[in-house]
Design a protein around this motif. Sequence first.
Motif, PDB file in Angstrom:
ATOM      1  N   HIS A   1      68.063  14.372  43.484  1.00  0.00           N
ATOM      2  CA  HIS A   1      68.559  13.482  42.412  1.00  0.00           C
ATOM      3  C   HIS A   1      67.679  12.656  41.939  1.00  0.00           C
ATOM      4  CE1 HIS A   1      72.003  15.552  44.060  1.00  0.00           C
ATOM      5  NE2 HIS A   1      71.907  15.005  45.146  1.00  0.00           N
ATOM      6  N   THR A   2      66.577  12.128  42.609  1.00  0.00           N
ATOM      7  CA  THR A   2      65.656  11.261  41.985  1.00  0.00           C
ATOM      8  C   THR A   2      64.205  11.554  41.792  1.00  0.00           C
ATOM      9  OG1 THR A   2      65.231   9.867  43.848  1.00  0.00           O
ATOM     10  CG2 THR A   2      67.370   9.448  42.760  1.00  0.00           C
ATOM     11  N   LEU A   3      63.812  12.672  42.755  1.00  0.00           N
ATOM     12  CA  LEU A   3      62.507  13.270  43.126  1.00  0.00           C
ATOM     13  C   LEU A   3      61.711  12.125  43.998  1.00  0.00           C
ATOM     14  CD1 LEU A   3      61.461  14.835  39.566  1.00  0.00           C
ATOM     15  CD2 LEU A   3      62.640  15.752  41.642  1.00  0.00           C
TER      16      LEU A   3
ATOM     17  N   PRO B   1      64.276  16.179  32.833  1.00  0.00           N
ATOM     18  CA  PRO B   1      63.264  15.411  32.048  1.00  0.00           C
ATOM     19  C   PRO B   1      63.489  13.750  31.883  1.00  0.00           C
ATOM     20  CG  PRO B   1      65.145  16.592  31.026  1.00  0.00           C
ATOM     21  CD  PRO B   1      65.092  17.183  32.157  1.00  0.00           C
ATOM     22  N   ASN B   2      64.635  13.567  32.377  1.00  0.00           N
ATOM     23  CA  ASN B   2      65.065  12.139  32.373  1.00  0.00           C
ATOM     24  C   ASN B   2      64.983  11.451  33.722  1.00  0.00           C
ATOM     25  OD1 ASN B   2      66.202  11.893  29.526  1.00  0.00           O
ATOM     26  ND2 ASN B   2      67.558  13.606  30.438  1.00  0.00           N
ATOM     27  N   THR B   3      64.523  12.374  34.722  1.00  0.00           N
ATOM     28  CA  THR B   3      64.474  11.633  36.200  1.00  0.00           C
ATOM     29  C   THR B   3      63.039  11.283  36.834  1.00  0.00           C
ATOM     30  OG1 THR B   3      66.335  13.389  36.711  1.00  0.00           O
ATOM     31  CG2 THR B   3      64.806  12.326  38.524  1.00  0.00           C
ATOM     32  N   ARG B   4      63.052   9.721  36.867  1.00  0.00           N
ATOM     33  CA  ARG B   4      61.947   9.230  37.485  1.00  0.00           C
ATOM     34  C   ARG B   4      62.190   7.912  37.834  1.00  0.00           C
ATOM     35  NH1 ARG B   4      57.169   9.943  35.123  1.00  0.00           N
ATOM     36  NH2 ARG B   4      56.028   8.355  35.826  1.00  0.00           N
TER      37      ARG B   4
ATOM     38  N   VAL C   1      55.926   7.608  40.452  1.00  0.00           N
ATOM     39  CA  VAL C   1      56.084   6.874  41.517  1.00  0.00           C
ATOM     40  C   VAL C   1      56.437   7.947  42.746  1.00  0.00           C
ATOM     41  CG1 VAL C   1      57.554   5.267  43.033  1.00  0.00           C
ATOM     42  CG2 VAL C   1      56.829   4.715  40.710  1.00  0.00           C
ATOM     43  N   HIS C   2      55.860   8.131  43.863  1.00  0.00           N
ATOM     44  CA  HIS C   2      56.138   9.093  44.740  1.00  0.00           C
ATOM     45  C   HIS C   2      57.132   8.789  45.935  1.00  0.00           C
ATOM     46  CE1 HIS C   2      55.251  10.822  48.924  1.00  0.00           C
ATOM     47  NE2 HIS C   2      55.175  12.054  48.234  1.00  0.00           N
TER      48      HIS C   2
ATOM     49  N   ILE D   1      63.932   0.400  37.691  1.00  0.00           N
ATOM     50  CA  ILE D   1      64.853   1.054  37.024  1.00  0.00           C
ATOM     51  C   ILE D   1      64.659   2.589  37.473  1.00  0.00           C
ATOM     52  CG2 ILE D   1      65.726   1.916  34.830  1.00  0.00           C
ATOM     53  CD1 ILE D   1      65.026  -0.726  33.721  1.00  0.00           C
ATOM     54  N   ILE D   2      65.760   3.102  38.048  1.00  0.00           N
ATOM     55  CA  ILE D   2      65.619   4.729  38.304  1.00  0.00           C
ATOM     56  C   ILE D   2      66.526   5.331  37.515  1.00  0.00           C
ATOM     57  CG2 ILE D   2      65.828   6.315  40.149  1.00  0.00           C
ATOM     58  CD1 ILE D   2      65.244   4.073  42.171  1.00  0.00           C
TER      59      ILE D   2
END
Length: 357
Positions: free
Chosen positions: A324-326, A105-108, A278-279, A35-36
């Motif tokens: 957008h996702t880092l 704050p919601n991105t990972r 996650v990198h 889940i991204i």
Amino acid sequence: MERQERDLAARIPGVLKDRREQGLEGLIGGLDAVIISTEQDRLDPAVAELIRYTGLSVRAQFEDDAFRTLVLGTEGSASFLVRARKRRENPFLTVNAAEKTMALPNTRLETFIYRTRDLERYVEIQDARGVRFLTPGIIEYPSFRFIQTAPSPYTGNSTGFIEWTGEEGNYAPASARIHPALPEKPGYPHLARIHELDHTATRVRAMERNDAILEFMSLTSYRFDFAVFVRSLNSITSVARLEHEGYAQVFTSGIQPFRDARTSGPTELFIQNYGTRVHHMAFRTEAIEQTFAALKNDGMEFLVELVGSPEEGLRQTFSLPSPHTLLVNEYIHRYEGFDGFFTRSNVEALTRATGRQ
């Protein structure tokens, strides 16, 4: 042997023994989905980017009161559930509060979902062991049953568990509104040479690396495989694998804790800037030289040129992180049955490249 390795080696037998005695061994299978999460205004650009630069295509789109979700997939791969929250409640806010992530704050990449054949039994065992879940019990969906842990204090990741009871791949809740119109994948020939999710790598703090690996082993059926130390960059890359399953879980940490930006190396500096997360996501790639050139021609930028060679067994590269996702995309090509994830020279070049972030 490094002190970290002596400690890890001493503790692993206890985790494996506990798994066997508790009835957990073999109860959890391979990776079903990730889940991204993105910000609401970045969901569509994130999906457009993924289908443009990987082999993934959009298979479904739905929304309910809590999320808008797009399901992406490709043959032989775990699914990707890319979604945006509609509500403020977010159990990952605390772990997203690093210097360079506070604006998103919601991105990972939040959750890794693993298959199980008996979710009720699994939850009963882990409840008794004190594992914290985000819901009081198992959630029932039209096609599956599901539960996930609270974010890990070591990785910031949640671990989810799914038991399919109906149509596999149908992740929609009963209340979902289905969107039949799906984003169209570009028809670039080179995208057919980019395949399944091969592994992901999570950055964890030096002093929490062993705890992160052992926690993951206690939640799944994965086993610690090996580690590569890059002392010149203060970095350890550790690999956990599941027997007879292609996907691997990778953890990268410092050898020594962060001291300052100049001397601590790119791994600990990344955590200082972005937190534990996650990198990168690695995708198995064929004809990587031609694919790399085609991705560049289509506007993708990279942290590093191709590293490795057919003689060494593999070639690989890192993209720049997505705005957008880092997340960074890794593209990896193994030659003639090479079974590893990197060579010692490759991992040093790749680790060094992350300092450009």
